[in-house]
Design an enzyme around this catalytic site. Structure first.
Site, PDB file in Angstrom:
ATOM      1  N   ARG A   1      -7.074   0.999  13.178  1.00  0.00           N
ATOM      2  CA  ARG A   1      -5.669   1.198  12.845  1.00  0.00           C
ATOM      3  C   ARG A   1      -5.599   2.277  11.786  1.00  0.00           C
ATOM      4  O   ARG A   1      -6.581   2.576  11.112  1.00  0.00           O
ATOM      5  CB  ARG A   1      -5.007  -0.087  12.325  1.00  0.00           C
ATOM      6  CG  ARG A   1      -5.481  -0.541  10.954  1.00  0.00           C
ATOM      7  CD  ARG A   1      -4.504  -1.556  10.356  1.00  0.00           C
ATOM      8  NE  ARG A   1      -4.964  -2.137   9.101  1.00  0.00           N
ATOM      9  CZ  ARG A   1      -4.855  -1.559   7.916  1.00  0.00           C
ATOM     10  NH1 ARG A   1      -4.338  -0.350   7.809  1.00  0.00           N
ATOM     11  NH2 ARG A   1      -5.284  -2.164   6.822  1.00  0.00           N
TER      12      ARG A   1
ATOM     13  N   ASP B   1      -9.652   2.113  -3.692  1.00  0.00           N
ATOM     14  CA  ASP B   1      -8.631   2.034  -2.641  1.00  0.00           C
ATOM     15  C   ASP B   1      -7.733   3.265  -2.725  1.00  0.00           C
ATOM     16  O   ASP B   1      -8.217   4.386  -2.663  1.00  0.00           O
ATOM     17  CB  ASP B   1      -7.863   0.725  -2.803  1.00  0.00           C
ATOM     18  CG  ASP B   1      -7.190   0.252  -1.532  1.00  0.00           C
ATOM     19  OD1 ASP B   1      -6.657   1.093  -0.788  1.00  0.00           O
ATOM     20  OD2 ASP B   1      -7.159  -0.962  -1.269  1.00  0.00           O
TER      21      ASP B   1
ATOM     22  N   ASN C   1      -9.279   6.007   2.902  1.00  0.00           N
ATOM     23  CA  ASN C   1      -8.356   5.595   1.841  1.00  0.00           C
ATOM     24  C   ASN C   1      -7.925   6.781   0.984  1.00  0.00           C
ATOM     25  O   ASN C   1      -7.749   7.877   1.487  1.00  0.00           O
ATOM     26  CB  ASN C   1      -8.972   4.463   1.014  1.00  0.00           C
ATOM     27  CG  ASN C   1      -8.162   3.180   1.127  1.00  0.00           C
ATOM     28  OD1 ASN C   1      -6.939   3.201   1.033  1.00  0.00           O
ATOM     29  ND2 ASN C   1      -8.825   2.071   1.353  1.00  0.00           N
TER      30      ASN C   1
ATOM     31  N   GLU D   1       0.848  -1.207   0.000  1.00  0.00           N
ATOM     32  CA  GLU D   1       0.000   0.000   0.000  1.00  0.00           C
ATOM     33  C   GLU D   1       0.878   1.250   0.000  1.00  0.00           C
ATOM     34  O   GLU D   1       2.093   1.177  -0.078  1.00  0.00           O
ATOM     35  CB  GLU D   1      -0.891   0.014   1.257  1.00  0.00           C
ATOM     36  CG  GLU D   1      -2.322  -0.444   1.035  1.00  0.00           C
ATOM     37  CD  GLU D   1      -3.199   0.634   0.419  1.00  0.00           C
ATOM     38  OE1 GLU D   1      -2.638   1.659  -0.040  1.00  0.00           O
ATOM     39  OE2 GLU D   1      -4.419   0.473   0.377  1.00  0.00           O
TER      40      GLU D   1
ATOM     41  N   ASN E   1      -4.583   3.963   8.209  1.00  0.00           N
ATOM     42  CA  ASN E   1      -4.535   3.489   6.836  1.00  0.00           C
ATOM     43  C   ASN E   1      -3.895   4.572   5.959  1.00  0.00           C
ATOM     44  O   ASN E   1      -2.892   5.152   6.349  1.00  0.00           O
ATOM     45  CB  ASN E   1      -5.937   3.100   6.370  1.00  0.00           C
ATOM     46  CG  ASN E   1      -5.923   2.089   5.238  1.00  0.00           C
ATOM     47  OD1 ASN E   1      -5.147   1.131   5.277  1.00  0.00           O
ATOM     48  ND2 ASN E   1      -6.765   2.280   4.245  1.00  0.00           N
TER      49      ASN E   1
ATOM     50  N   GLU F   1     -12.589  -4.396  11.885  1.00  0.00           N
ATOM     51  CA  GLU F   1     -13.565  -5.366  11.388  1.00  0.00           C
ATOM     52  C   GLU F   1     -14.231  -4.903  10.099  1.00  0.00           C
ATOM     53  O   GLU F   1     -15.004  -5.646   9.483  1.00  0.00           O
ATOM     54  CB  GLU F   1     -14.623  -5.633  12.463  1.00  0.00           C
ATOM     55  CG  GLU F   1     -14.065  -6.225  13.752  1.00  0.00           C
ATOM     56  CD  GLU F   1     -13.438  -7.587  13.537  1.00  0.00           C
ATOM     57  OE1 GLU F   1     -13.970  -8.362  12.710  1.00  0.00           O
ATOM     58  OE2 GLU F   1     -12.414  -7.884  14.180  1.00  0.00           O
TER      59      GLU F   1
END
Length: 326
Positions: free
Chosen positions: A131, A229, A179, A48, A133, A151
């Site tokens: 978390r 994404d 994202n 990523e 990203n 989750e």
């Protein structure tokens, strides 16, 4: 009526001429681009955060679950690895030897000389269900970084602005998977993705105080194409988006919402992309090995690798942490 019609036509003409992403000013990349190439073979669990360091001519990228920052040099095909103690969501260069990174428990500066890290913000340190990203820097040098719900089922995450001194401000909430984030060439529009919405949103960006307003949806991504994404922007102010579960990178016109091009990638989960090379005419693409069935692993043995393509248009220099470009 006749004069009114003429004025309307003139207004439309000037509007299109002034719009960097109007249809007539956009390159048809389908007729110009080359085929996707394997750039660097590796097996990143969750590759990523692709960003090009135009000063060192290197591609920075992360393996989130592998807990490592990678610095790839395309000239000699080398990939330096910097292990970190927690999952790493994103990276943005700061200087030739430092970069800002987002880890599970906050924001850090990593030294790419000796690998040491120091924390500058402990934002979300106590939120164990999230978390960090993806994230990128605005034209004023602030890091915009979002968290995600582990989750992936609740809108319990947020988007933050982190100043070079570590001062952290929540800018958006009710996010599920924060994202792709980029800014237009004039710095006045910010584009942003919350993946499960299948939307790309735009905000007016205030260059004086680095704030956003006027939220609106500019692209509706068809779930049949995958989920949006990581994102990059080209010199024509057109968006390039990695498609999770989509085997591709897609190019979208944010003014019309249309998909202009789709580049197939030999990996099921395409995560991010960044323009690089000396002329910013190479699109580097990160992919992931996770979230694949046995059949998909067999079908895409190169999943987790870095790919590249010459898309037919050039990108722009990425903004660095702590450096104002406006």
């Amino acid at each position: 009526m006749r004069h009114f019609s003429i004025l309307v036509i003139l207004a439309i003409t000037f509007s299109c001429a002034d719009n960097p992403a109007s249809e007539k000013n956009i390159t048809d990349t389908k007729s110009l681009r080359t085929d996707v190439q394997l750039e660097f073979k590796t097996r990143a669990l969750l590759g990523e955060g692709a960003i090009w360091n135009y000063k060192t001519q290197e591609l920075y990228w992360v393996d989130i679950l592998g807990k490592r920052l990678n610095v790839y040099n395309p000239k000699n095909k080398s990939n330096r690895i910097f292990p970190v103690p927690y999952r790493i969501g994103t990276v943005v260069p700061q200087t030739d030897t430092t970069a800002v990174i987002g880890l599970d428990n906050g924001i850090y500066i990593l030294n790419t000389g000796h690998g040491g890290i120091r924390q500058i913000s402990n934002v979300e340190e106590e939120i164990l269900t999230n978390r960090f990203n993806d994230g990128k820097c605005d034209p004023n040098g602030n890091l915009w970084i979002g968290s995600m719900h582990l989750e992936e089922t609740e809108a319990a995450a947020s988007l933050y602005k982190v100043a070079p001194n570590g001062e952290t401000t929540k800018m958006l909430d009710n996010i599920t998977i924060s994202n792709g984030i980029v800014w237009s060439g004039d710095g006045r529009t910010m584009y942003y993705i919350d993946t499960p919405t299948s939307q790309i949103k735009a905000f007016d960006f205030n260059l004086k105080n680095s704030t956003i307003s006027n939220e609106r949806v500019v692209v509706e991504v068809d779930p049949a194409d995958g989920y949006p994404d990581g994102m990059a922007i080209d010199a024509e102010d057109v968006l390039w988006v990695g498609l999770w579960n989509g085997n591709a990178v897609a190019r979208y016109n944010p003014n019309t919402g249309k998909m202009l091009d789709k580049i197939e990638v030999p990996a099921h989960n395409v995560t991010a992309c960044a323009f690089g090379g000396e002329n910013l005419d190479i699109l580097y693409i990160t992919t992931a090995l996770i979230d694949m069935s046995e059949d998909e692993v067999a079908q895409y043995p190169l999943a987790g690798s870095i790919f590249s393509v010459k898309p037919g248009v050039k990108g722009v220099e990425s903004d660095f942490f702590g450096i104002s470009n406006k």
